[in-house]
Design an enzyme around this catalytic site. Structure first.
Site, PDB file in Angstrom:
ATOM      1  N   GLU A 175       0.824  -1.214   0.000  1.00 21.74           N
ATOM      2  CA  GLU A 175       0.000   0.000   0.000  1.00 21.74           C
ATOM      3  C   GLU A 175       0.855   1.260   0.000  1.00 21.74           C
ATOM      4  O   GLU A 175       0.744   2.115   0.880  1.00 21.74           O
ATOM      5  CB  GLU A 175      -0.967  -0.022   1.184  1.00 21.74           C
ATOM      6  CG  GLU A 175      -1.915  -1.219   1.091  1.00 21.74           C
ATOM      7  CD  GLU A 175      -3.088  -1.183   2.049  1.00 21.74           C
ATOM      8  OE1 GLU A 175      -2.948  -0.584   3.117  1.00 21.74           O
ATOM      9  OE2 GLU A 175      -4.143  -1.756   1.724  1.00 21.74           O
ATOM     10  N   GLU A 388      -5.496  -8.472  -1.411  1.00 25.09           N
ATOM     11  CA  GLU A 388      -6.212  -8.361  -0.141  1.00 25.09           C
ATOM     12  C   GLU A 388      -7.674  -8.076  -0.442  1.00 25.09           C
ATOM     13  O   GLU A 388      -7.976  -7.183  -1.237  1.00 25.09           O
ATOM     14  CB  GLU A 388      -5.684  -7.215   0.731  1.00 25.09           C
ATOM     15  CG  GLU A 388      -4.334  -7.458   1.326  1.00 25.09           C
ATOM     16  CD  GLU A 388      -3.913  -6.350   2.286  1.00 25.09           C
ATOM     17  OE1 GLU A 388      -4.790  -5.702   2.902  1.00 25.09           O
ATOM     18  OE2 GLU A 388      -2.697  -6.139   2.408  1.00 25.09           O
TER      19      GLU A 388
HETATM   20  C1  BG6 Z   1      -4.723  -3.175   4.435  1.00 23.30           C
HETATM   21  C2  BG6 Z   1      -3.397  -3.541   5.004  1.00 23.30           C
HETATM   22  O1  BG6 Z   1      -4.849  -1.810   4.503  1.00 23.30           O
HETATM   23  O2  BG6 Z   1      -5.879  -3.543   5.094  1.00 23.30           O
HETATM   24  C3  BG6 Z   1      -3.426  -4.649   6.037  1.00 23.30           C
HETATM   25  O3  BG6 Z   1      -2.464  -3.884   3.998  1.00 23.30           O
HETATM   26  C4  BG6 Z   1      -4.653  -4.461   6.907  1.00 23.30           C
HETATM   27  O4  BG6 Z   1      -2.242  -4.606   6.755  1.00 23.30           O
HETATM   28  C5  BG6 Z   1      -5.893  -4.590   6.031  1.00 23.30           C
HETATM   29  O5  BG6 Z   1      -4.706  -5.346   7.977  1.00 23.30           O
HETATM   30  C6  BG6 Z   1      -7.205  -4.512   6.780  1.00 23.30           C
HETATM   31  O6  BG6 Z   1      -7.249  -3.383   7.585  1.00 23.30           O
HETATM   32  P1  BG6 Z   1      -7.566  -3.490   9.128  1.00 23.30           P
HETATM   33  O7  BG6 Z   1      -7.419  -2.120   9.643  1.00 23.30           O
HETATM   34  O8  BG6 Z   1      -8.936  -4.011   9.241  1.00 23.30           O
HETATM   35  O9  BG6 Z   1      -6.560  -4.440   9.688  1.00 23.30           O
END
Ligand code: BG6
Length: 490
Positions: A175, A388
């Site tokens: 990111e 993701e």
């Molecule tokens: C992304 C990141 O922004 O979202 C992860 O790369 C992160 O590290 C994921 O865990 C989900 O966000 P959160 O805040 O729910 O953990």
């Protein structure tokens, strides 16, 4: 369904959110180790002087460091053919600027990759998922110092050479655009770039992340240095092993204008350019896009940090693969009274047509098809991968130990359908790793309670739990999806 035969199906984690063992086998502190937990309404706090009485979630996380064999066996049982993980830079060079790498750290990841190989799982490795050694932040000012480019390239060379026959897929920075996202610049500066103001570094008080000070000139300079580090790494990686596939990673927070008011359309375009497009344009096309110079001018940022030599490096180090995270979409409007979503990390303007998670993240599977299409239009020569996607939710363990997370299945099903539609549209999508196939620490809130996994981990925000693993209903569902190569999603 039209998923190609060799489609990559799996899950993604980050070292700092799963490994724990924060000072084991030579590792020293890295950025996430200084952060305490928060929740949907309370920002995480930053406490530079480690306080032994406080609870720092990354210090033990889900103890993947000692459970990796069990966890990889569970991923294999679901049928993963890819597993995205990050190497914690601080395990390899504990202070970031050590002369020699730490053999114990190198051996740990070697064992993890060998374990994956046992099951035919391809690792997809992020070189830096917010894990900048703390010493680099305090001594060099993170990526705001060009010296950090050299430190990163040395680290990347070390792991590329060591694992050149075990890992083919690499991502440089997780990111990378997070410091450009509305409302996140200070958080992104610390997490992504290791940049903090002296005053905050030396604070003995707990500082809410939302109150960290950020300096735009310094942030964009640091981001530039990260682009250069990434490009040098891509070029070097191809020299070490021409078969390497090296990608970038963008947090794609897709945006829609809230109304057809041309002012909303223009506001949306401008926000999209900075938040979503800028970093990808540099890393895929190898040059700064024209619109960013207007942004620099309007925001008093002097772009003289972009040297002629850097321009050549950026052109020579374009990525082979564009990867991104996709969780939600948001709206943009010029109306200051428009309703906002909940949530302390990704609060945006509410879309009246969408439901949201308990953390205010708006659920929009159709938006994934839209996003894949606009990305393919923008970068027609570059394969895409979703690295993701997932649903953070509270889970309930029944008396018999079962966990009925139908809501998670209901989130994933239409997203997988949307990927299939995009493939039908001709988008060159090569794979999909869900976020947190096993519960882990939330990056945004530091909570365990915000669970993403198909695998439950007995660990809680008060520090209790025995780290035991169990399968949720979604475990069996995802296994079926992979087994049928996306045919059976019911
Ligand atoms: C992304 C990141 O922004 O979202 C992860 O790369 C992160 O590290 C994921 O865990 C989900 O966000 P959160 O805040 O729910 O953990």
């Amino acid at each position: 369904m039209s998923f190609p035969k060799d489609f990559l199906w799996g899950g993604a984690v980050a070292a700092n959110q799963c490994e724990g063992a924060f000072l084991e086998d030579g590792k020293q502190l890295s950025v996430p180790d200084m952060l305490l937990g928060g929740d949907v309404n309370t920002p995480r706090t930053f406490l530079p002087a480690i306080d032994d009485t406080a609870f720092y979630p990354s210090h033990e996380a889900i103890d993947f460091y000692h459970h990796y064999k069990e966890d990889i066996a569970l991923f294999a049982e679901m049928g993963f053919n890819v597993f995205r993980l990050s190497i914690n830079w601080g395990r390899i060079f504990p202070n970031g600027d050590d002369e020699e790498p730490n053999e114990a750290g190198l051996a740990f990841y070697e064992a993890v990759f060998d374990e994956c190989a046992k099951y035919g799982i391809t690792p997809l490795v992020t070189l830096c998922h917010y894990e900048i050694p703390w010493n680099i932040v305090t001594k060099y000012g993170g990526f705001s110092n060009r010296k950090t480019i050299d430190l990163f390239v040395k680290y990347a060379r070390t792991v590329f050479e060591r694992y050149k026959d075990k890992v083919k897929y690499w991502l440089t920075f997780n990111e990378i655009n997070i410091a450009c996202m509305a409302g996140h610049s200070a958080l992104g500066a610390l997490y992504g770039l290791g940049v903090m103001e002296e005053e905050d570094i030396n604070s003995t008080d707990r500082i809410p992340l939302s109150e960290l000070k950020g300096n735009q000139q310094r942030i964009f300079e640091a981001l530039h240095n990260e682009f250069v580090a990434s490009a040098l790494t891509v070029k070097m990686g191809h020299e070490i092993n021409p078969d390497f596939v090296i990608g970038n990673m963008i947090a794609h927070s897709t945006l829609y204008p809230l109304t057809p008011n041309p002012d909303d359309i223009m506001a949306c375009l401008k926000q999209d350019q900075i938040a979503n497009d800028f970093c990808g344009d540099v890393q895929v096309r190898g040059e700064y896009p024209s619109y960013i110079f207007r942004y620099f001018k309007e925001n008093g940022i002097d772009p003289s940090f972009i040297t002629e030599e850097d321009k050549v490096i950026l052109k020579e180090g374009t990525v082979d693969l564009y990867t991104f995270s996709y969780y939600q979409t948001n709206c943009v409007t010029v109306d200051p009274d428009a309703e906002k979503t909940a949530g302390n990390l990704s609060a945006g303007v509410k879309n009246p047509y969408l439901k949201a998670s308990d953390w205010g993240w708006q659920i929009d599977p159709e938006g994934l098809r839209y996003t894949l299409n606009i990305l393919h239009d923008r970068y027609p020569q570059t394969p895409l991968m979703i690295v993701e996607n997932g649903f953070g939710a509270f889970d309930t363990v029944e008396e018999d130990g079962s966990i009925h997370d139908q809501y998670r299945i209901d989130y994933f099903r239409p997203h997988i359908k949307a990927m299939n539609e995009a493939l039908e549209d001709g988008v060159p999508l090569i794979g999909y790793t869900t976020w947190g196939p096993i519960d882990l620490v939330s990056a945004g809130t530091g909570q365990y309670a915000k669970r993403y996994g198909f695998i439950y981990v007995d660990r809680h925000d008060d520090g209790t739990g025995d780290f035991s693993r169990s399968k949720k209903d979604s475990f069996y569902w995802y296994k079926k999806v992979i087994e049928s190569n996306g045919e059976d999603i019911d």
